[in-house]
Scaffold this motif. Structure first.
Motif, PDB file in Angstrom:
ATOM      1  N   ARG A  28       1.085  -1.159   0.059  1.00  0.00           N
ATOM      2  CA  ARG A  28      -0.132  -0.054  -0.004  1.00  0.00           C
ATOM      3  C   ARG A  28       0.876   1.278   0.133  1.00  0.00           C
ATOM      4  NH1 ARG A  28      -5.121   0.370  -0.902  1.00  0.00           N
ATOM      5  NH2 ARG A  28      -5.356   1.564   1.145  1.00  0.00           N
ATOM      6  N   LYS A  30      -0.168   4.909   0.688  1.00  0.00           N
ATOM      7  CA  LYS A  30      -1.062   5.827   0.924  1.00  0.00           C
ATOM      8  C   LYS A  30      -1.176   6.979   0.055  1.00  0.00           C
ATOM      9  CE  LYS A  30      -4.249   5.051   4.562  1.00  0.00           C
ATOM     10  NZ  LYS A  30      -4.406   3.799   4.567  1.00  0.00           N
ATOM     11  N   TYR A  97      21.415  12.911   3.499  1.00  0.00           N
ATOM     12  CA  TYR A  97      21.067  12.504   2.143  1.00  0.00           C
ATOM     13  C   TYR A  97      21.164  11.051   1.983  1.00  0.00           C
ATOM     14  CZ  TYR A  97      19.410  13.484  -2.461  1.00  0.00           C
ATOM     15  OH  TYR A  97      18.819  13.216  -3.885  1.00  0.00           O
ATOM     16  N   PHE A 164      16.854  15.839  -4.904  1.00  0.00           N
ATOM     17  CA  PHE A 164      17.421  16.299  -3.613  1.00  0.00           C
ATOM     18  C   PHE A 164      16.374  16.444  -2.436  1.00  0.00           C
ATOM     19  CE2 PHE A 164      20.225  18.397  -6.921  1.00  0.00           C
ATOM     20  CZ  PHE A 164      21.360  17.666  -6.534  1.00  0.00           C
ATOM     21  N   VAL A 167      14.694  14.772   4.066  1.00  0.00           N
ATOM     22  CA  VAL A 167      14.251  15.090   5.374  1.00  0.00           C
ATOM     23  C   VAL A 167      15.067  14.785   6.428  1.00  0.00           C
ATOM     24  CG1 VAL A 167      12.360  14.734   7.072  1.00  0.00           C
ATOM     25  CG2 VAL A 167      11.731  14.817   4.659  1.00  0.00           C
ATOM     26  N   LYS A 174       7.204  10.990   9.448  1.00  0.00           N
ATOM     27  CA  LYS A 174       6.163  12.066   9.951  1.00  0.00           C
ATOM     28  C   LYS A 174       5.458  12.473   8.724  1.00  0.00           C
ATOM     29  CE  LYS A 174       9.057  13.576  13.655  1.00  0.00           C
ATOM     30  NZ  LYS A 174       8.444  13.012  14.972  1.00  0.00           N
ATOM     31  N   PRO A 178       5.664  13.393   1.739  1.00  0.00           N
ATOM     32  CA  PRO A 178       4.386  13.723   0.638  1.00  0.00           C
ATOM     33  C   PRO A 178       4.157  15.380   0.673  1.00  0.00           C
ATOM     34  CG  PRO A 178       3.761  11.748   2.061  1.00  0.00           C
ATOM     35  CD  PRO A 178       5.053  12.704   2.532  1.00  0.00           C
ATOM     36  N   THR A 185       5.305  20.172  -6.622  1.00  0.00           N
ATOM     37  CA  THR A 185       4.141  19.931  -7.583  1.00  0.00           C
ATOM     38  C   THR A 185       3.386  21.361  -7.970  1.00  0.00           C
ATOM     39  OG1 THR A 185       4.025  17.588  -7.036  1.00  0.00           O
ATOM     40  CG2 THR A 185       2.344  18.295  -8.424  1.00  0.00           C
ATOM     41  N   ILE A 193       3.515  23.644 -16.115  1.00  0.00           N
ATOM     42  CA  ILE A 193       4.278  22.517 -16.430  1.00  0.00           C
ATOM     43  C   ILE A 193       3.507  21.389 -15.523  1.00  0.00           C
ATOM     44  CG2 ILE A 193       6.380  20.983 -16.316  1.00  0.00           C
ATOM     45  CD1 ILE A 193       7.765  23.783 -16.866  1.00  0.00           C
ATOM     46  N   THR A 199      14.381  10.011 -10.156  1.00  0.00           N
ATOM     47  CA  THR A 199      14.755   8.775  -9.872  1.00  0.00           C
ATOM     48  C   THR A 199      14.724   8.240  -8.429  1.00  0.00           C
ATOM     49  OG1 THR A 199      17.129   9.571  -9.773  1.00  0.00           O
ATOM     50  CG2 THR A 199      16.437   8.369 -11.894  1.00  0.00           C
ATOM     51  N   ALA A 200      14.606   7.173  -7.953  1.00  0.00           N
ATOM     52  CA  ALA A 200      15.014   6.950  -6.403  1.00  0.00           C
ATOM     53  C   ALA A 200      15.565   5.661  -6.454  1.00  0.00           C
ATOM     54  CB  ALA A 200      13.621   7.081  -5.887  1.00  0.00           C
ATOM     55  N   VAL A 202      14.179   3.460  -4.189  1.00  0.00           N
ATOM     56  CA  VAL A 202      13.216   2.882  -3.393  1.00  0.00           C
ATOM     57  C   VAL A 202      12.215   2.450  -4.687  1.00  0.00           C
ATOM     58  CG1 VAL A 202      13.417   3.821  -1.053  1.00  0.00           C
ATOM     59  CG2 VAL A 202      11.843   5.071  -2.841  1.00  0.00           C
TER      60      VAL A 202
HETATM   61  S1  MYA Z   1      15.325  10.528  -4.533  1.00  0.00           S
HETATM   62  C1  MYA Z   1      16.263  10.967  -2.848  1.00  0.00           C
HETATM   63  C2  MYA Z   1      15.385  10.803  -1.908  1.00  0.00           C
HETATM   64  N1  MYA Z   1      16.059  11.052  -0.806  1.00  0.00           N
HETATM   65  C3  MYA Z   1      16.962  10.296   0.169  1.00  0.00           C
HETATM   66  O1  MYA Z   1      16.732   8.998   0.175  1.00  0.00           O
HETATM   67  C4  MYA Z   1      17.566  10.824   1.380  1.00  0.00           C
HETATM   68  C5  MYA Z   1      17.237  10.011   2.701  1.00  0.00           C
HETATM   69  N2  MYA Z   1      15.822   9.978   2.755  1.00  0.00           N
HETATM   70  C6  MYA Z   1      15.228  11.022   3.480  1.00  0.00           C
HETATM   71  O2  MYA Z   1      15.489  12.211   3.484  1.00  0.00           O
HETATM   72  C7  MYA Z   1      13.885  10.574   3.622  1.00  0.00           C
HETATM   73  O3  MYA Z   1      13.668   9.135   3.739  1.00  0.00           O
HETATM   74  C8  MYA Z   1      12.923  10.971   2.493  1.00  0.00           C
HETATM   75  C9  MYA Z   1      11.397  10.241   2.770  1.00  0.00           C
HETATM   76  C10 MYA Z   1      12.718  12.390   2.317  1.00  0.00           C
HETATM   77  C11 MYA Z   1      13.217  10.158   0.973  1.00  0.00           C
HETATM   78  N3  MYA Z   1      10.627   9.573  -3.695  1.00  0.00           N
HETATM   79  O4  MYA Z   1       7.874  11.758   5.210  1.00  0.00           O
HETATM   80  P1  MYA Z   1       7.702  10.192   5.056  1.00  0.00           P
HETATM   81  C12 MYA Z   1       7.449   8.095   0.045  1.00  0.00           C
HETATM   82  C13 MYA Z   1       9.369   9.763  -3.503  1.00  0.00           C
HETATM   83  O5  MYA Z   1       6.848   9.694   6.263  1.00  0.00           O
HETATM   84  P2  MYA Z   1      10.618   9.859   5.234  1.00  0.00           P
HETATM   85  C14 MYA Z   1      14.844  11.924  -4.948  1.00  0.00           C
HETATM   86  O6  MYA Z   1      15.344  13.025  -4.520  1.00  0.00           O
HETATM   87  C15 MYA Z   1       6.844   7.005   0.752  1.00  0.00           C
HETATM   88  O7  MYA Z   1       6.952   6.143  -0.111  1.00  0.00           O
HETATM   89  N4  MYA Z   1       8.717   9.137  -2.463  1.00  0.00           N
HETATM   90  O8  MYA Z   1       8.947   9.360   4.783  1.00  0.00           O
HETATM   91  C16 MYA Z   1      13.755  12.057  -6.113  1.00  0.00           C
HETATM   92  C17 MYA Z   1       5.589   7.135   1.361  1.00  0.00           C
HETATM   93  O9  MYA Z   1       4.463   7.176   0.788  1.00  0.00           O
HETATM   94  P3  MYA Z   1       3.712   6.017   0.356  1.00  0.00           P
HETATM   95  C18 MYA Z   1       9.209   8.846  -1.302  1.00  0.00           C
HETATM   96  O10 MYA Z   1      11.389   8.610   5.144  1.00  0.00           O
HETATM   97  C19 MYA Z   1      12.486  12.425  -5.393  1.00  0.00           C
HETATM   98  C20 MYA Z   1       5.908   8.701   1.964  1.00  0.00           C
HETATM   99  O11 MYA Z   1       7.068   9.177   0.999  1.00  0.00           O
HETATM  100  C21 MYA Z   1      10.372   8.544  -1.327  1.00  0.00           C
HETATM  101  O12 MYA Z   1      10.634  10.575   6.568  1.00  0.00           O
HETATM  102  C22 MYA Z   1      11.287  12.341  -6.272  1.00  0.00           C
HETATM  103  C23 MYA Z   1       6.760   8.779   3.351  1.00  0.00           C
HETATM  104  O13 MYA Z   1       6.881   9.768   3.717  1.00  0.00           O
HETATM  105  C24 MYA Z   1      11.511   9.049  -2.438  1.00  0.00           C
HETATM  106  N5  MYA Z   1      12.650   9.223  -2.389  1.00  0.00           N
HETATM  107  O14 MYA Z   1      10.946  10.735   4.250  1.00  0.00           O
HETATM  108  C25 MYA Z   1       9.889  12.565  -5.538  1.00  0.00           C
HETATM  109  N6  MYA Z   1      10.869   7.979  -0.041  1.00  0.00           N
HETATM  110  O15 MYA Z   1       2.966   5.975   1.715  1.00  0.00           O
HETATM  111  C26 MYA Z   1       8.888  12.404  -6.206  1.00  0.00           C
HETATM  112  C27 MYA Z   1       9.978   7.956   0.535  1.00  0.00           C
HETATM  113  O16 MYA Z   1       2.750   6.480  -0.781  1.00  0.00           O
HETATM  114  C28 MYA Z   1       8.649  13.723  -7.251  1.00  0.00           C
HETATM  115  N7  MYA Z   1       8.704   8.334  -0.129  1.00  0.00           N
HETATM  116  O17 MYA Z   1       4.496   5.005   0.133  1.00  0.00           O
HETATM  117  C29 MYA Z   1       7.052  13.599  -7.975  1.00  0.00           C
HETATM  118  C30 MYA Z   1       7.097  14.630  -9.072  1.00  0.00           C
HETATM  119  C31 MYA Z   1       6.607  16.030  -8.447  1.00  0.00           C
HETATM  120  C32 MYA Z   1       6.545  17.171  -9.429  1.00  0.00           C
HETATM  121  C33 MYA Z   1       5.289  17.088 -10.315  1.00  0.00           C
HETATM  122  C34 MYA Z   1       5.294  18.172 -11.431  1.00  0.00           C
HETATM  123  C35 MYA Z   1       4.306  18.104 -12.357  1.00  0.00           C
END
Ligand code: MYA
Length: 415
Positions: A28, A30, A97, A164, A167, A174, A178, A185, A193, A199-200, A202
């Motif tokens: 899931r 969420k 990071y 980049f 958190v 916490k 999202p 967004t 846009i 990329t990630a 995970v």
């Molecule tokens: S990828 C690099 C990501 N950064 C790191 O890995 C650094 C170390 N980790 C952290 O700083 C934290 O663990 C992060 C999550 C910030 C990653 N991409 O706040 P939460 C979802 C997308 O409780 P935390 C890069 O920079 C997770 O599945 N979503 O979690 C590209 C869950 O959602 P759901 C991610 O661990 C980023 C929710 O977040 C990622 O405290 C692209 C949990 O939130 C991830 N890497 O914080 C972002 N990791 O329940 C998307 C976890 O649904 C951009 N989650 O599974 C989308 C396009 C937006 C623009 C659109 C324009 C039109």
């Protein structure tokens, strides 16, 4: 970007993670279930049309105020041209990071790199988003977007490249991420846009492809000493050093550093090369000048100029991304080069990349990393790259691709 840094791919943790990833279909998500992204339940459903998942909404209907944060925090827009702000972002990322699965290494993007990566042609300052603690003003979270034109088959789409996302370790889990994603967004939508690429490391719903990092040892002794790689079975240190030895200087006649005057030729070469991939950036001369002109300790680019007719026939590039080595007595930094864009029309790609390894070695890099994207598979094994434990998943936001791509169909490298 974002990705597990590397290493040997046989640890128990890696096996467990790969197993978990392989059964992730029923997970899931969420947050992600509410977003216009390919959903796991639709995987393999070829009746769904390719292209935007949702149509754009009128700009007047885009939310005008930022999303709400927990009351102790506030939004800030980060101006990386301010030395102090750049230093705060640098420090947040340096300490919080991306790490590898075993928490031995953490990306350590330099300030010059961050300024470069976040200031491509047409960038929006409003897409460089921070979160501060209200009382102390300490920067505790970050996310960025930069504009890019990305071609998907024969459609060039304006997108944001999101990178980049970070958190602070003390604020994890916490649900702050999202909110950050929704806020970036919103700010991207305000510029009209509606798509993004990211990329990630995970697995999220749903990768357009999953790539693997490969690593070519340049300084095997240090890599082994810090636990990045291991001595092979029936190998000694001196045999290993010999195995990875490289010539002192590049072999290809006419191999030289790229200069400003080369921008038109490199752009032509690159545009022509990238046209064969299903998903690739649509670079113009301004993009090439910014992204590929050499910048000390940030990006290196070389080309082959034919000694006969001075035609530019081949090109290779890599960017500099060190990692902090966590908890080693002797070494604090791993100096890594990451393969960026490479084009061969005359020099065989294998020879071109061998020259890239040679110049990377001259520049004191410890390791040269490359993804299995584009035509990279054609040289990885032969040039003694080994597969890493890092998977890198590529995603598009609000754009459906009918079928998962092979890494070799992808012509995009995010930083
Ligand atoms: S990828 C690099 C990501 N950064 C790191 O890995 C650094 C170390 N980790 C952290 O700083 C934290 O663990 C992060 C999550 C910030 C990653 N991409 O706040 P939460 C979802 C997308 O409780 P935390 C890069 O920079 C997770 O599945 N979503 O979690 C590209 C869950 O959602 P759901 C991610 O661990 C980023 C929710 O977040 C990622 O405290 C692209 C949990 O939130 C991830 N890497 O914080 C972002 N990791 O329940 C998307 C976890 O649904 C951009 N989650 O599974 C989308 C396009 C937006 C623009 C659109 C324009 C039109």
């Amino acid at each position: 970007d974002s990705n597990p840094i590397v290493k040997d791919d046989s640890s128990l943790e890696t096996i467990v993670r790969k197993f978990q990833d392989s059964i992730s279909v029923g997970d899931r998500h969420k947050f992600w279930e509410t977003q216009p992204v390919g959903q796991f339940k639709d995987r393999g459903n070829t009746s769904l049309p390719e292209g935007p998942i949702e149509p754009p909404t009128p700009l007047s209907e885009v939310k005008q105020e930022p999303y709400n944060l927990p009351s102790a925090y506030e939004w800030t827009t980060c101006d990386l041209n301010l030395a102090e702000t750049c230093n705060e972002v640098y420090t947040l990322l340096k300490n919080n990071y991306v790490e590898d699965d075993e928490n031995m290494f953490r990306f350590n993007y330099s300030q010059e790199f961050l300024r470069w990566a976040l200031h491509p042609p047409g960038y929006y300052k409003s897409w460089h988003i921070g979160v501060r603690a209200k009382t102390s003003k300490k920067l505790v979270a970050f996310i960025t977007g930069v504009p890019a034109r990305i071609r998907v088959r024969d459609e060039v789409v304006k997108m944001a490249e999101i990178n980049f996302l970070c958190v602070h370790k003390k604020l994890r889990s916490k649900r702050l991420a999202p909110v950050m994603i929704k806020e970036v967004t919103r700010r991207v939508h305000l510029e009209d846009i509606w798509q993004a690429a990211y990329t990630a490391g995970v697995v999220l719903p749903t990768p357009i492809t999953t790539c693997q990092y490969w690593h070519r040892s340049l300084n095997p002794k240090k890599l082994i000493d810090v636990g990045f790689s291991r001595l092979g079975v029936r190998m000694t240190m001196s045999r290993t050093i010999k195995l990875y030895k490289l010539p002192d200087s590049p072999a290809t006649p006419g191999f030289r550093k790229m200069e400003l005057r080369d921008v038109p030729a490199v752009t032509r070469l690159l545009r022509n090369y990238l046209s064969q991939f299903v998903v690739a950036p649509d670079f113009d001369e301004n993009d090439v000048e910014h992204l590929l002109l050499p910048k000390e300790d940030v990006v290196d680019s070389f080309l082959v100029e034919s000694p006969e007719n001075h035609e530019v026939t081949d090109f290779c590039s890599f960017y500099t991304l060190p990692s902090s080595i966590l908890g080693n007595q002797t070494y604090s930094t791993l100096k890594a080069a990451y393969s960026y864009y490479n084009v061969s029309t005359k020099t065989p790609l294998l020879q071109l990349m061998n020259d890239a390894l040679i110049v990377a070695k001259q520049k004191q890099f410890d390791v040269f990393n490359a993804l299995d994207v584009m035509q990279n598979e054609s040289f990885l094994r032969e040039l003694k790259f080994g597969p890493g434990d890092g998977q890198l998943h590529y995603y598009l936001y609000n754009y459906r691709i009918r079928q998962e791509l092979k890494p070799s169909e992808l012509g995009l490298v995010l930083l």
